[in-house]
Design an enzyme around this catalytic site. Structure first.
Site, PDB file in Angstrom:
ATOM      1  N   GLU A   3       0.829  -1.203   0.000  1.00  0.00           N
ATOM      2  CA  GLU A   3       0.000   0.000   0.000  1.00  0.00           C
ATOM      3  C   GLU A   3       0.870   1.261   0.000  1.00  0.00           C
ATOM      4  O   GLU A   3       1.949   1.293   0.591  1.00  0.00           O
ATOM      5  CB  GLU A   3      -0.901  -0.003   1.237  1.00  0.00           C
ATOM      6  CG  GLU A   3      -1.954   1.091   1.237  1.00  0.00           C
ATOM      7  CD  GLU A   3      -3.029   0.838   2.287  1.00  0.00           C
ATOM      8  OE1 GLU A   3      -3.547   1.823   2.833  1.00  0.00           O
ATOM      9  OE2 GLU A   3      -3.340  -0.340   2.562  1.00  0.00           O
ATOM     10  N   GLU A  21      -3.387  10.348   3.272  1.00  0.00           N
ATOM     11  CA  GLU A  21      -4.579  10.371   4.114  1.00  0.00           C
ATOM     12  C   GLU A  21      -4.703  11.716   4.813  1.00  0.00           C
ATOM     13  O   GLU A  21      -3.710  12.376   5.112  1.00  0.00           O
ATOM     14  CB  GLU A  21      -4.559   9.238   5.144  1.00  0.00           C
ATOM     15  CG  GLU A  21      -4.782   7.872   4.518  1.00  0.00           C
ATOM     16  CD  GLU A  21      -5.040   6.803   5.554  1.00  0.00           C
ATOM     17  OE1 GLU A  21      -6.127   6.204   5.519  1.00  0.00           O
ATOM     18  OE2 GLU A  21      -4.145   6.568   6.384  1.00  0.00           O
TER      19      GLU A  21
END
Length: 353
Positions: A165, A169
């Site tokens: 990943e 964010e």
């Protein structure tokens, strides 16, 4: 970054019968977390488990990367996963939750989160690219939903096969900050997060990019590099391995409720509690995304895939910056209440689900 065990279990409760065999049949050939069907929710690469599907060709093969810009000028640019027929040229993104709180409006992809009274928290949205991605550059023009504590917005690359990943964010606790992180093989190391301060991310669009090669990842904001991770710096002498993302996955966007997640670490990270009334809606906006493939798209990934998801509208591993739940969050927490094992019998999805 997926409708997982909790939703499937609810659906199973209304089924009249259970198939006697442990594998799927030719009419519902694709296996996912104990259930079988023939649509994209079950058959897409990264979601479908070929080892338990009808045969070795039941699961769809990974769609290769395609360099393109998606400006969300058409409603077909993002559709519900049940409406996706397997042609990434027709639909660039799919919304993977039901209810579907994503839409294309006024030239933007809109991901919303609404209050779920049954769970006493928000249920959000996750939208995945239909093309897969292995090395290259992804740039998204995003206005976040960071207008209140607890609201988490994300723009990530995620492999549901391996757990690799790469993240951007944003949390409502810190509206003028973007956080970058990465995960390797689903190992959740939150200490790798690096924040970057800019202006209020919910007030205006900014360009967020990650450029990923076999040797490094560079995160940028509005054309300025804010972080570089060199593969060489991830070497672990104890294991003799590099903890550097290196497998095929998909680009995704999500919005979820971190403030009412029930996990103390997540709540402190996102801010809490998330403010809710019956009419509250939080939304993040994506004006466009540009994908530039590196050309090295013939290796990596695993077509015999098995998903690593959560049941909450999240990006499917705890591996985004914080755990998700059953709330439409970024499901990197695998937070489905299961022990990771699959039911012995395969059940077709109800037609109404």
């Amino acid at each position: 970054m997926r409708i997982t065990a909790m939703a499937f279990a609810a659906a199973a409760a209304v089924l009249p019968s259970v198939l006697a065999q442990s594998q799927c049949n030719e009419w519902s050939p694709c296996y996912r977390e104990g259930y079988c069907d023939s649509n994209a929710m079950f058959c897409m690469w990264g979601l479908c488990d070929s080892s338990k599907s009808y045969n070795s060709t039941s699961c769809w093969q990974p769609e290769t990367c395609e360099s393109q810009t998606v400006d969300f000028s058409s409603s077909s640019d993002a559709v519900a996963v049940n409406s996706y027929g397997g042609n990434p040229g027709a639909n660039a993104f799919v919304s993977v939750f039901d209810p579907n709180y994503s839409s294309v409006a006024d030239g933007n992809l809109v991901l919303s989160m609404k209050y779920d009274s049954a769970q006493n928290k928000g249920f959000g949205a996750t939208v995945d690219a239909t093309h897969t991605f292995l090395y290259g550059k992804a740039t998204a023009r995003v206005k976040t939903a960071s207008i209140a504590p607890g609201v988490v917005s994300s723009f990530i690359f995620r492999s549901d096969v391996t757990g690799d990943e790469i993240d951007f964010e944003w949390v409502g606790k810190s509206p003028s900050e973007v956080q970058t992180n990465y995960y390797y093989r689903n190992v959740l190391n939150y200490q790798q997060m690096v924040p970057y301060t800019l202006t209020d991310t919910s007030a205006a669009f900014h360009d967020y990019s990650f450029e990923w090669t076999a040797d490094k990842i560079v995160w940028s904001v509005d054309g300025t590099a804010i972080r570089t991770l060199n593969r060489a710096d991830t070497y672990d002498s104890a294991t003799g391995k590099y903890s550097f993302p290196d497998t095929r996955g998909r680009v995704a966007f999500s919005i979820w409720d971190g403030g009412n997640s029930g996990a103390q670490g997540t709540q402190e990270w996102a801010g809490y509690p998330t403010p809710w009334t019956a009419s509250t809606v939080y939304s993040m906006y994506v004006d466009s995304i540009t994908i530039q493939c590196s050309g090295d798209d013939s290796t990596g990934g695993d077509s015999s895939s098995s998903a690593v998801g959560g049941d909450d509208g999240s990006s499917a591993t705890d591996g985004s910056s914080a755990p998700g739940g059953d709330d439409g969050s970024s499901a990197t927490d695998g937070g489905d209440g299961s022990d990771g094992s699959s039911p012995a019998k395969c059940i077709p999805r109800p037609a109404a689900y």
